[in-house]
Scaffold this active site. Sequence first.
Site, mmCIF file in Angstrom:
data_model
loop_
_atom_site.group_PDB
_atom_site.id
_atom_site.type_symbol
_atom_site.label_atom_id
_atom_site.label_comp_id
_atom_site.label_asym_id
_atom_site.label_seq_id
_atom_site.Cartn_x
_atom_site.Cartn_y
_atom_site.Cartn_z
ATOM 1 C CG ASP A 120 -0.407 -3.021 13.399
ATOM 2 O OD1 ASP A 120 0.155 -3.477 12.389
ATOM 3 O OD2 ASP A 120 -0.277 -1.825 13.779
ATOM 4 C CG HIS A 135 -8.279 0.230 6.361
ATOM 5 N ND1 HIS A 135 -7.281 -0.321 5.583
ATOM 6 C CD2 HIS A 135 -8.990 1.040 5.532
ATOM 7 C CE1 HIS A 135 -7.413 0.120 4.328
ATOM 8 N NE2 HIS A 135 -8.443 0.951 4.286
ATOM 9 N N GLY A 204 5.409 0.506 2.645
ATOM 10 C CA GLY A 204 4.903 -0.846 2.912
ATOM 11 C C GLY A 204 3.461 -1.061 2.544
ATOM 12 C CB THR A 205 0.728 0.419 1.251
ATOM 13 O OG1 THR A 205 -0.589 0.087 0.810
ATOM 14 C CG2 THR A 205 1.177 1.720 0.577
ATOM 15 C CD GLU A 232 8.507 -7.767 -3.972
ATOM 16 O OE1 GLU A 232 9.019 -8.681 -3.305
ATOM 17 O OE2 GLU A 232 8.570 -7.692 -5.220
HETATM 18 N N1 APR Z 1 9.043 -3.365 4.486
HETATM 19 C C1 APR Z 1 8.324 -2.594 3.622
HETATM 20 N N2 APR Z 1 7.369 -3.102 2.803
HETATM 21 C C2 APR Z 1 7.161 -4.432 2.854
HETATM 22 C C3 APR Z 1 7.883 -5.309 3.722
HETATM 23 C C4 APR Z 1 8.861 -4.716 4.570
HETATM 24 N N3 APR Z 1 9.595 -5.462 5.409
HETATM 25 N N4 APR Z 1 7.423 -6.587 3.525
HETATM 26 C C5 APR Z 1 6.454 -6.502 2.578
HETATM 27 N N5 APR Z 1 6.307 -5.212 2.169
HETATM 28 C C6 APR Z 1 5.364 -4.649 1.186
HETATM 29 C C7 APR Z 1 4.954 -5.581 0.072
HETATM 30 O O1 APR Z 1 5.881 -5.494 -0.996
HETATM 31 C C8 APR Z 1 3.590 -4.978 -0.322
HETATM 32 O O2 APR Z 1 3.751 -3.962 -1.305
HETATM 33 O O3 APR Z 1 4.176 -4.357 1.892
HETATM 34 C C9 APR Z 1 3.081 -4.351 0.976
HETATM 35 C C10 APR Z 1 1.915 -5.117 1.593
HETATM 36 O O4 APR Z 1 0.816 -5.035 0.715
HETATM 37 P P1 APR Z 1 -0.597 -5.649 1.182
HETATM 38 O O5 APR Z 1 -0.391 -7.005 1.749
HETATM 39 O O6 APR Z 1 -1.534 -5.457 0.042
HETATM 40 O O7 APR Z 1 -1.013 -4.710 2.407
HETATM 41 P P2 APR Z 1 -1.671 -3.267 2.346
HETATM 42 O O8 APR Z 1 -1.150 -2.486 1.195
HETATM 43 O O9 APR Z 1 -1.518 -2.673 3.697
HETATM 44 O O10 APR Z 1 -3.235 -3.613 2.112
HETATM 45 C C11 APR Z 1 -4.130 -2.528 2.178
HETATM 46 O O11 APR Z 1 -5.954 -4.089 2.089
HETATM 47 O O12 APR Z 1 -6.341 -6.151 2.929
HETATM 48 C C12 APR Z 1 -6.762 -4.853 3.001
HETATM 49 O O13 APR Z 1 -7.604 -3.620 4.810
HETATM 50 C C13 APR Z 1 -6.500 -4.379 4.391
HETATM 51 O O14 APR Z 1 -5.341 -2.415 5.152
HETATM 52 C C14 APR Z 1 -5.290 -3.486 4.232
HETATM 53 C C15 APR Z 1 -5.413 -2.985 2.797
#
Ligand code: APR
Length: 265
Positions: A120, A135, A204-205, A232
């Site tokens: 983003d 990515h 946040g992942t 989480e």
């Molecule tokens: N602050 C911090 N963490 C947060 C918040 C927040 N406000 N809101 C949600 N989260 C956390 C969730 O608890 C979760 O652990 O962010 C995480 C999001 O996880 P995913 O949706 O799996 O995203 P991500 O880990 O970035 O996915 C990795 O997967 O879909 C592919 O290529 C895509 O880059 C992405 C990769």
Amino acid sequence: MPVGATTDLDDAAIRAAATLIQRSRHVAALVGAGLSAESGVPTFRGDGGLWTRFGEPTFDGWELFNSDPGAWWDDALAAQHRDSEFARALDSARPNAGHVAMAEMEQMGRLAHTITQNIDDLQHRAGCRKLTEIHGNRYLVRCMNCGGRDRLSTISLDRLPPLCPECGGTLKTDTVMFGEPIPEDALRECYRQAALADLFLVVGTSAVVYPAAEFPVMAKRRGAALIEINPEETDLTPLADIVVRAAAGAALAAIVDELRAETMA
Ligand code: APR
């Protein structure tokens, strides 16, 4: 926990995280969709995630691109005009307190490099420059021959697929598709960070996508410490030395406040 909601910040965890960052020699970060959640960009998994709600997308993009790049570009440009929630959210998103705090940490010399899984551009817009977009970035195109990148807005789309102005190779949007190899330059930098870091900040992942999720684990195996900021639990929680169970915006801003206070003390 809903995006942006947070339990009361655990002051002890915030102070401990700031102290560990202050004492570390090379802090690297791995960030995911949760860092941009407070900018209104939906996450993928967990409550409210795009894939939780609409199911995972088809993973044939890379195959289609390789078989017919022109047709892939036709689809990609047509999809741009389909009113998708994700694209709308990305187009209207602005950097949030978490992005700004990470840029401040970088400018304070307390954050050496960030590996972001997000496409983003928000961390770059917040001022971060020591950034590897593992990515890709939705505003860039990348040449499949020389690996050169340009801003999508500067490329003529009169002829599809567009060709690289440097070498004539086929251009693709920089966003890495499932099944597509991570660009070599990005991967090299990620391994370098995993080898240099004595502290990994994981923000946040869900840490379920590889190779991104591997880099903090590699650093941990070498003896680095690990801080997790996430409302989480994740697969990395058991490895964390410090867990800040909160939303990124509030947690990172509080950590930067502590770093400033410690710097001035
Ligand atoms: N602050 C911090 N963490 C947060 C918040 C927040 N406000 N809101 C949600 N989260 C956390 C969730 O608890 C979760 O652990 O962010 C995480 C999001 O996880 P995913 O949706 O799996 O995203 P991500 O880990 O970035 O996915 C990795 O997967 O879909 C592919 O290529 C895509 O880059 C992405 C990769």
